[in-house]
Enzyme design. Structure first.
Site, PDB file in Angstrom:
ATOM      1  N   TYR A 252     -12.029  -2.819  -2.549  1.00 55.17           N
ATOM      2  CA  TYR A 252     -12.511  -3.030  -1.179  1.00 55.17           C
ATOM      3  C   TYR A 252     -14.047  -3.106  -1.114  1.00 55.17           C
ATOM      4  CZ  TYR A 252      -7.955  -2.523   1.091  1.00 55.17           C
ATOM      5  OH  TYR A 252      -6.667  -2.715   1.534  1.00 55.17           O
TER       6      TYR A 252
ATOM      7  N   LYS B 171       0.837  -1.203   0.000  1.00 57.40           N
ATOM      8  CA  LYS B 171       0.000   0.000   0.000  1.00 57.40           C
ATOM      9  C   LYS B 171       0.878   1.262   0.000  1.00 57.40           C
ATOM     10  CE  LYS B 171      -3.606  -2.412   2.674  1.00 57.40           C
ATOM     11  NZ  LYS B 171      -4.411  -2.367   3.927  1.00 57.40           N
TER      12      LYS B 171
ATOM     13  N   HIS C 213      -1.518  -5.586   1.520  1.00 59.56           N
ATOM     14  CA  HIS C 213      -2.770  -6.310   1.304  1.00 59.56           C
ATOM     15  C   HIS C 213      -2.458  -7.706   0.783  1.00 59.56           C
ATOM     16  CE1 HIS C 213      -6.796  -7.349  -0.100  1.00 59.56           C
ATOM     17  NE2 HIS C 213      -6.172  -7.849  -1.166  1.00 59.56           N
TER      18      HIS C 213
ATOM     19  N   GLU D  45      -9.320 -10.652  -7.350  1.00 59.37           N
ATOM     20  CA  GLU D  45      -8.386  -9.525  -7.215  1.00 59.37           C
ATOM     21  C   GLU D  45      -7.323  -9.545  -8.312  1.00 59.37           C
ATOM     22  OE1 GLU D  45      -8.987  -8.833  -2.408  1.00 59.37           O
ATOM     23  OE2 GLU D  45      -7.148  -9.798  -3.101  1.00 59.37           O
TER      24      GLU D  45
ATOM     25  N   ASN E 226      -1.427  -0.270   7.551  1.00 57.51           N
ATOM     26  CA  ASN E 226      -0.843  -1.597   7.775  1.00 57.51           C
ATOM     27  C   ASN E 226      -0.090  -2.153   6.558  1.00 57.51           C
ATOM     28  OD1 ASN E 226      -3.019  -2.312   6.217  1.00 57.51           O
ATOM     29  ND2 ASN E 226      -4.015  -3.619   7.734  1.00 57.51           N
TER      30      ASN E 226
HETATM   31  P1  IDP Z   1      -7.009  -7.436   5.738  1.00 57.91           P
HETATM   32  O1  IDP Z   1      -6.251  -6.348   5.004  1.00 57.91           O
HETATM   33  O2  IDP Z   1      -6.181  -8.040   6.836  1.00 57.91           O
HETATM   34  O3  IDP Z   1      -7.595  -8.472   4.806  1.00 57.91           O
HETATM   35  P2  IDP Z   1      -9.731  -6.387   6.009  1.00 57.91           P
HETATM   36  O4  IDP Z   1     -10.656  -6.686   7.146  1.00 57.91           O
HETATM   37  O5  IDP Z   1     -10.015  -6.989   4.680  1.00 57.91           O
HETATM   38  O6  IDP Z   1      -8.233  -6.740   6.493  1.00 57.91           O
HETATM   39  O7  IDP Z   1      -9.671  -4.807   5.865  1.00 57.91           O
HETATM   40  C1  IDP Z   1      -9.064  -4.209   4.763  1.00 57.91           C
HETATM   41  C2  IDP Z   1      -8.229  -3.041   5.232  1.00 57.91           C
HETATM   42  O8  IDP Z   1      -9.091  -2.068   5.820  1.00 57.91           O
HETATM   43  C3  IDP Z   1      -7.219  -3.365   6.321  1.00 57.91           C
HETATM   44  O9  IDP Z   1      -6.015  -3.914   5.823  1.00 57.91           O
HETATM   45  C4  IDP Z   1      -7.012  -2.018   6.952  1.00 57.91           C
HETATM   46  O10 IDP Z   1      -6.101  -1.240   6.182  1.00 57.91           O
HETATM   47  C5  IDP Z   1      -8.392  -1.397   6.851  1.00 57.91           C
HETATM   48  N1  IDP Z   1      -9.125  -1.569   8.104  1.00 57.91           N
HETATM   49  C6  IDP Z   1      -9.660  -2.711   8.591  1.00 57.91           C
HETATM   50  N2  IDP Z   1     -10.253  -2.511   9.780  1.00 57.91           N
HETATM   51  C7  IDP Z   1     -10.097  -1.179  10.035  1.00 57.91           C
HETATM   52  C8  IDP Z   1     -10.492  -0.337  11.119  1.00 57.91           C
HETATM   53  O11 IDP Z   1     -11.090  -0.769  12.098  1.00 57.91           O
HETATM   54  N3  IDP Z   1     -10.133   0.976  11.028  1.00 57.91           N
HETATM   55  C9  IDP Z   1      -9.462   1.491   9.970  1.00 57.91           C
HETATM   56  N4  IDP Z   1      -9.066   0.736   8.939  1.00 57.91           N
HETATM   57  C10 IDP Z   1      -9.374  -0.582   8.970  1.00 57.91           C
HETATM   58 MG    MG Z   2      -9.127  -8.318   3.409  1.00 53.28          MG
END
Ligand code: IDP
Ligand code: MG
Length: 160
Positions: free
Chosen positions: A60, A20, A126, A137, A123
Site C-alpha cells: 500500500y 483480505k 483488493h 503487485e 472491504n
Molecule cells: P481500492 O482498494 O478500491 O483500490 P484504495 O483507494 O487503493 O482503494 O485504498 C486501498 C484500501 O484502503 C481500500 O480498499 C480500503 O480497505 C482502505 N481505505 C481506503 N479509503 C479508506 C478510508 O477512507 N478509511 C479507511 N480505509 C480506507
Molecule cells: Mg487501490
C-alpha cells in the site's frame, strides 16, 4: 482465421487480486473466487499468506500519507490473505468492476463489495487498479515460477 495481435495480447492480461483477512475470516473465499471463475477468467497463481506489516506497507506504498495507512497495514497483516493472479481479456479493468467501488456504501448491488460487505476499512478484496500496478503487485506477491501458464478447456468457448 483472421488474427488480431492486439486481441491476443489483451487475452494474456493479468491482474493481482487478494482476499483480505476479513474476507477469509468471513468464509467468502469460494464466493469471491467463484465470481472470477464464472466470468471466464483463468486463475494462474494462488497462495494463502499472512503478510508482515512491512510487506503490507510495501503493497500500500502509494497510500502512505493517508491517515488510515497505519490501520490499513495492521489490518492486512492481521491474518491469512488469499493472494491470486487472474488472467483474461480486460481482466484488470473488469476485475475492478466485479469488485465494486472502494467504499461498499458506494458499490453497486451485484458487485463483490456491494453484495458482501459494509465498511470501507473492511472491504474484503483488493484488485490492481491499472496495468502498471498489476505488474508491480504481481511481482511483489509472486515469484515468476509461481505463475502457471496453461490452456484451459473452456478458452475456445470464451474467445473466438
Ligand atoms: P481500492 O482498494 O478500491 O483500490 P484504495 O483507494 O487503493 O482503494 O485504498 C486501498 C484500501 O484502503 C481500500 O480498499 C480500503 O480497505 C482502505 N481505505 C481506503 N479509503 C479508506 C478510508 O477512507 N478509511 C479507511 N480505509 C480506507
Ligand atoms: Mg487501490
Amino acid at each position: 482465421m483472421l488474427q488480431d495481435p492486439t486481441v491476443e495480447a489483451a487475452e494474456l492480461e493479468r491482474t493481482f487480486i487478494a482476499i483480505k483477512p476479513d474476507g477469509v475470516q468471513r468464509g467468502l473465499i469460494s464466493e469471491i473466487i467463484g465470481r472470477f471463475e464464472r466470468k471466464g477468467y483463468k486463475l494462474v497463481a494462488i497462495k494463502l499468506i499472512v503478510p508482515t506489516k512491512e510487506f503490507a506497507a510495501q503493497h500500500y506504498d502509494d497510500l502512505s500519507s493517508r491517515p488510515f495507512f497505519n490501520g490499513l497495514c495492521d489490518f492486512l497483516s492481521s491474518g491469512p490473505v488469499v493472494a491470486m493472479v487472474w488472467e483474461g481479456q480486460g481482466v484488470i479493468k473488469y476485475g475492478r468492476k466485479l469488485i465494486g467501488a472502494t467504499s461498499p456504501q458506494a458499490s453497486e448491488p451485484g458487485t463483490i463489495r456491494g453484495d458482501l460487505c459494509v465498511q470501507v476499512s473492511r472491504n474484503i478484496i483488493h484488485g490492481s487498479d491499472g496495468p502498471e500496478t498489476a505488474v508491480n503487485e504481481i511481482g511483489l506477491w509472486f515469484k515468476p515460477e509461481e505463475l502457471v501458464s496453461y490452456t484451459k478447456n473452456d478458452e475456445k468457448w470464451l474467445y473466438e
